[in-house]
Design a protein around this motif. Structure first.
Motif, PDB file in Angstrom:
ATOM      1  N   MET A   2       3.427   8.381   8.300  1.00 49.08           N
ATOM      2  CA  MET A   2       2.951   7.541   7.208  1.00 49.08           C
ATOM      3  C   MET A   2       2.689   8.451   6.006  1.00 49.08           C
ATOM      4  O   MET A   2       1.944   9.407   6.097  1.00 49.08           O
ATOM      5  CB  MET A   2       1.674   6.813   7.634  1.00 49.08           C
ATOM      6  N   ASN A   3       3.318   8.119   4.899  1.00 48.28           N
ATOM      7  CA  ASN A   3       3.126   8.928   3.700  1.00 48.28           C
ATOM      8  C   ASN A   3       2.157   8.227   2.743  1.00 48.28           C
ATOM      9  O   ASN A   3       1.617   7.156   3.039  1.00 48.28           O
ATOM     10  CB  ASN A   3       4.467   9.235   3.038  1.00 48.28           C
ATOM     11  N   LEU A   4       1.930   8.826   1.595  1.00 48.90           N
ATOM     12  CA  LEU A   4       0.967   8.301   0.621  1.00 48.90           C
ATOM     13  C   LEU A   4       1.393   6.933   0.095  1.00 48.90           C
ATOM     14  O   LEU A   4       0.547   6.041  -0.086  1.00 48.90           O
ATOM     15  CB  LEU A   4       0.805   9.291  -0.537  1.00 48.90           C
ATOM     16  N   PHE A   5       2.670   6.732  -0.144  1.00 53.90           N
ATOM     17  CA  PHE A   5       3.156   5.434  -0.638  1.00 53.90           C
ATOM     18  C   PHE A   5       2.849   4.323   0.364  1.00 53.90           C
ATOM     19  O   PHE A   5       2.394   3.243  -0.014  1.00 53.90           O
ATOM     20  CB  PHE A   5       4.662   5.493  -0.921  1.00 53.90           C
ATOM     21  N   ASP A   6       3.091   4.579   1.629  1.00 51.66           N
ATOM     22  CA  ASP A   6       2.801   3.576   2.666  1.00 51.66           C
ATOM     23  C   ASP A   6       1.317   3.251   2.719  1.00 51.66           C
ATOM     24  O   ASP A   6       0.927   2.091   2.883  1.00 51.66           O
ATOM     25  CB  ASP A   6       3.265   4.071   4.040  1.00 51.66           C
ATOM     26  N   LEU A   7       0.487   4.253   2.575  1.00 47.21           N
ATOM     27  CA  LEU A   7      -0.958   4.056   2.595  1.00 47.21           C
ATOM     28  C   LEU A   7      -1.422   3.222   1.405  1.00 47.21           C
ATOM     29  O   LEU A   7      -2.225   2.296   1.560  1.00 47.21           O
ATOM     30  CB  LEU A   7      -1.669   5.413   2.616  1.00 47.21           C
ATOM     31  N   ILE A   8      -0.898   3.514   0.231  1.00 49.26           N
ATOM     32  CA  ILE A   8      -1.251   2.744  -0.966  1.00 49.26           C
ATOM     33  C   ILE A   8      -0.744   1.314  -0.845  1.00 49.26           C
ATOM     34  O   ILE A   8      -1.455   0.360  -1.182  1.00 49.26           O
ATOM     35  CB  ILE A   8      -0.704   3.432  -2.237  1.00 49.26           C
ATOM     36  N   LEU A   9       0.456   1.125  -0.351  1.00 49.50           N
ATOM     37  CA  LEU A   9       1.001  -0.211  -0.154  1.00 49.50           C
ATOM     38  C   LEU A   9       0.159  -1.008   0.834  1.00 49.50           C
ATOM     39  O   LEU A   9      -0.149  -2.189   0.597  1.00 49.50           O
ATOM     40  CB  LEU A   9       2.446  -0.124   0.332  1.00 49.50           C
ATOM     41  N   LEU A  10      -0.245  -0.392   1.909  1.00 53.92           N
ATOM     42  CA  LEU A  10      -1.102  -1.051   2.893  1.00 53.92           C
ATOM     43  C   LEU A  10      -2.451  -1.432   2.279  1.00 53.92           C
ATOM     44  O   LEU A  10      -2.957  -2.543   2.497  1.00 53.92           O
ATOM     45  CB  LEU A  10      -1.310  -0.133   4.103  1.00 53.92           C
ATOM     46  N   LEU A  11      -3.016  -0.555   1.490  1.00 51.04           N
ATOM     47  CA  LEU A  11      -4.283  -0.833   0.816  1.00 51.04           C
ATOM     48  C   LEU A  11      -4.153  -2.003  -0.153  1.00 51.04           C
ATOM     49  O   LEU A  11      -5.019  -2.882  -0.200  1.00 51.04           O
ATOM     50  CB  LEU A  11      -4.783   0.413   0.087  1.00 51.04           C
ATOM     51  N   VAL A  12      -3.072  -2.053  -0.904  1.00 46.82           N
ATOM     52  CA  VAL A  12      -2.837  -3.164  -1.837  1.00 46.82           C
ATOM     53  C   VAL A  12      -2.696  -4.477  -1.079  1.00 46.82           C
ATOM     54  O   VAL A  12      -3.246  -5.505  -1.483  1.00 46.82           O
ATOM     55  CB  VAL A  12      -1.589  -2.889  -2.712  1.00 46.82           C
ATOM     56  N   ILE A  13      -1.990  -4.470   0.021  1.00 47.57           N
ATOM     57  CA  ILE A  13      -1.819  -5.688   0.824  1.00 47.57           C
ATOM     58  C   ILE A  13      -3.157  -6.159   1.384  1.00 47.57           C
ATOM     59  O   ILE A  13      -3.472  -7.351   1.342  1.00 47.57           O
ATOM     60  CB  ILE A  13      -0.789  -5.445   1.948  1.00 47.57           C
ATOM     61  N   VAL A  14      -3.972  -5.251   1.877  1.00 47.69           N
ATOM     62  CA  VAL A  14      -5.283  -5.608   2.435  1.00 47.69           C
ATOM     63  C   VAL A  14      -6.196  -6.175   1.348  1.00 47.69           C
ATOM     64  O   VAL A  14      -6.825  -7.223   1.545  1.00 47.69           O
ATOM     65  CB  VAL A  14      -5.928  -4.390   3.136  1.00 47.69           C
ATOM     66  N   VAL A  15      -6.268  -5.520   0.199  1.00 44.12           N
ATOM     67  CA  VAL A  15      -7.123  -5.998  -0.895  1.00 44.12           C
ATOM     68  C   VAL A  15      -6.646  -7.356  -1.398  1.00 44.12           C
ATOM     69  O   VAL A  15      -7.462  -8.265  -1.637  1.00 44.12           O
ATOM     70  CB  VAL A  15      -7.176  -4.964  -2.045  1.00 44.12           C
ATOM     71  N   THR A  16      -5.350  -7.545  -1.530  1.00 42.44           N
ATOM     72  CA  THR A  16      -4.801  -8.829  -1.964  1.00 42.44           C
ATOM     73  C   THR A  16      -5.142  -9.930  -0.960  1.00 42.44           C
ATOM     74  O   THR A  16      -5.523 -11.038  -1.353  1.00 42.44           O
ATOM     75  CB  THR A  16      -3.276  -8.725  -2.141  1.00 42.44           C
ATOM     76  N   SER A  17      -5.044  -9.630   0.313  1.00 39.89           N
ATOM     77  CA  SER A  17      -5.380 -10.615   1.348  1.00 39.89           C
ATOM     78  C   SER A  17      -6.856 -10.988   1.305  1.00 39.89           C
ATOM     79  O   SER A  17      -7.216 -12.168   1.395  1.00 39.89           O
ATOM     80  CB  SER A  17      -5.046 -10.074   2.734  1.00 39.89           C
ATOM     81  N   ILE A  18      -7.720 -10.003   1.151  1.00 38.97           N
ATOM     82  CA  ILE A  18      -9.161 -10.269   1.070  1.00 38.97           C
ATOM     83  C   ILE A  18      -9.479 -11.127  -0.146  1.00 38.97           C
ATOM     84  O   ILE A  18     -10.246 -12.096  -0.054  1.00 38.97           O
ATOM     85  CB  ILE A  18      -9.952  -8.944   1.046  1.00 38.97           C
ATOM     86  N   LEU A  19      -8.899 -10.812  -1.298  1.00 40.65           N
ATOM     87  CA  LEU A  19      -9.142 -11.617  -2.505  1.00 40.65           C
ATOM     88  C   LEU A  19      -8.616 -13.040  -2.339  1.00 40.65           C
ATOM     89  O   LEU A  19      -9.262 -14.001  -2.766  1.00 40.65           O
ATOM     90  CB  LEU A  19      -8.515 -10.955  -3.724  1.00 40.65           C
ATOM     91  N   PHE A  20      -7.455 -13.189  -1.720  1.00 43.89           N
ATOM     92  CA  PHE A  20      -6.899 -14.520  -1.497  1.00 43.89           C
ATOM     93  C   PHE A  20      -7.851 -15.367  -0.665  1.00 43.89           C
ATOM     94  O   PHE A  20      -8.155 -16.514  -1.012  1.00 43.89           O
ATOM     95  CB  PHE A  20      -5.537 -14.423  -0.793  1.00 43.89           C
ATOM     96  N   TRP A  21      -8.359 -14.815   0.443  1.00 39.37           N
ATOM     97  CA  TRP A  21      -9.266 -15.576   1.310  1.00 39.37           C
ATOM     98  C   TRP A  21     -10.588 -15.861   0.617  1.00 39.37           C
ATOM     99  O   TRP A  21     -11.181 -16.926   0.806  1.00 39.37           O
ATOM    100  CB  TRP A  21      -9.485 -14.853   2.633  1.00 39.37           C
ATOM    101  N   ARG A  22     -11.048 -14.937  -0.218  1.00 41.94           N
ATOM    102  CA  ARG A  22     -12.299 -15.163  -0.968  1.00 41.94           C
ATOM    103  C   ARG A  22     -12.103 -16.296  -1.982  1.00 41.94           C
ATOM    104  O   ARG A  22     -12.972 -17.161  -2.121  1.00 41.94           O
ATOM    105  CB  ARG A  22     -12.718 -13.870  -1.666  1.00 41.94           C
ATOM    106  N   PHE A  23     -10.970 -16.295  -2.697  1.00 38.29           N
ATOM    107  CA  PHE A  23     -10.684 -17.368  -3.658  1.00 38.29           C
ATOM    108  C   PHE A  23     -10.568 -18.712  -2.953  1.00 38.29           C
ATOM    109  O   PHE A  23     -11.037 -19.730  -3.449  1.00 38.29           O
ATOM    110  CB  PHE A  23      -9.398 -17.088  -4.435  1.00 38.29           C
ATOM    111  N   ARG A  24      -9.933 -18.740  -1.782  1.00 38.49           N
ATOM    112  CA  ARG A  24      -9.811 -19.993  -1.034  1.00 38.49           C
ATOM    113  C   ARG A  24     -11.181 -20.497  -0.590  1.00 38.49           C
ATOM    114  O   ARG A  24     -11.468 -21.679  -0.655  1.00 38.49           O
ATOM    115  CB  ARG A  24      -8.919 -19.819   0.206  1.00 38.49           C
ATOM    116  N   ALA A  25     -12.025 -19.596  -0.110  1.00 38.30           N
ATOM    117  CA  ALA A  25     -13.372 -19.992   0.313  1.00 38.30           C
ATOM    118  C   ALA A  25     -14.157 -20.551  -0.867  1.00 38.30           C
ATOM    119  O   ALA A  25     -14.863 -21.564  -0.728  1.00 38.30           O
ATOM    120  CB  ALA A  25     -14.104 -18.799   0.926  1.00 38.30           C
ATOM    121  N   MET A  26     -14.031 -19.927  -2.030  1.00 39.93           N
ATOM    122  CA  MET A  26     -14.733 -20.423  -3.225  1.00 39.93           C
ATOM    123  C   MET A  26     -14.224 -21.806  -3.611  1.00 39.93           C
ATOM    124  O   MET A  26     -15.013 -22.685  -3.974  1.00 39.93           O
ATOM    125  CB  MET A  26     -14.564 -19.447  -4.388  1.00 39.93           C
TER     126      MET A  26
END
Length: 101
Positions: free
Chosen positions: A1-25
């Motif tokens: 796993m390189n730095l690009f993969d780690l950043i991509l994974l982090l972006v996907i996780v943050v986007t998913s968390i924000l999506f679920w938070r917006f849906r809950a709101m």
């Protein structure tokens, strides 16, 4: 796993968390407005998010959202109101004067 993969994974996780938070709101806003309209003998016509930003409230970083909603007091007229939320907490609910029959 390189730095690009780690950043991509982090972006996907943050986007998913924000999506679920917006849906809950959105679900909490719908529930709150439905209950409010039922208590006031109003008909809820529509609900839409109009503004979202990240800010602090009482020292806590959270999402601030405004929802516009339309309701009717007599089944013929339509009025617009605004619901303001921070996180899952309702701060303000504004409705203009409306006609009932």
């Amino acid at each position: 796993m390189n730095l690009f993969d780690l950043i991509l994974l982090l972006v996907i996780v943050v986007t998913s968390i924000l999506f679920w938070r917006f849906r809950a709101m959105a679900e909490v806003a719908n529930k709150h407005l439905s209950d409010y309209c039922e208590r006031q003998n109003l008909q809820l016509l529509s609900v839409a998010r109009i503004k979202t930003k990240i800010g602090s409230y009482r020292g806590k970083l959270d999402i601030h959202s405004e929802f516009a909603f339309e309701f009717s007091g007599n089944g013929e007229d339509s009025y617009s109101g605004v619901l303001t939320m921070v996180g899952l907490k309702t701060l303000d609910l504004y409705t203009p004067a409306y006609r009932i029959d």
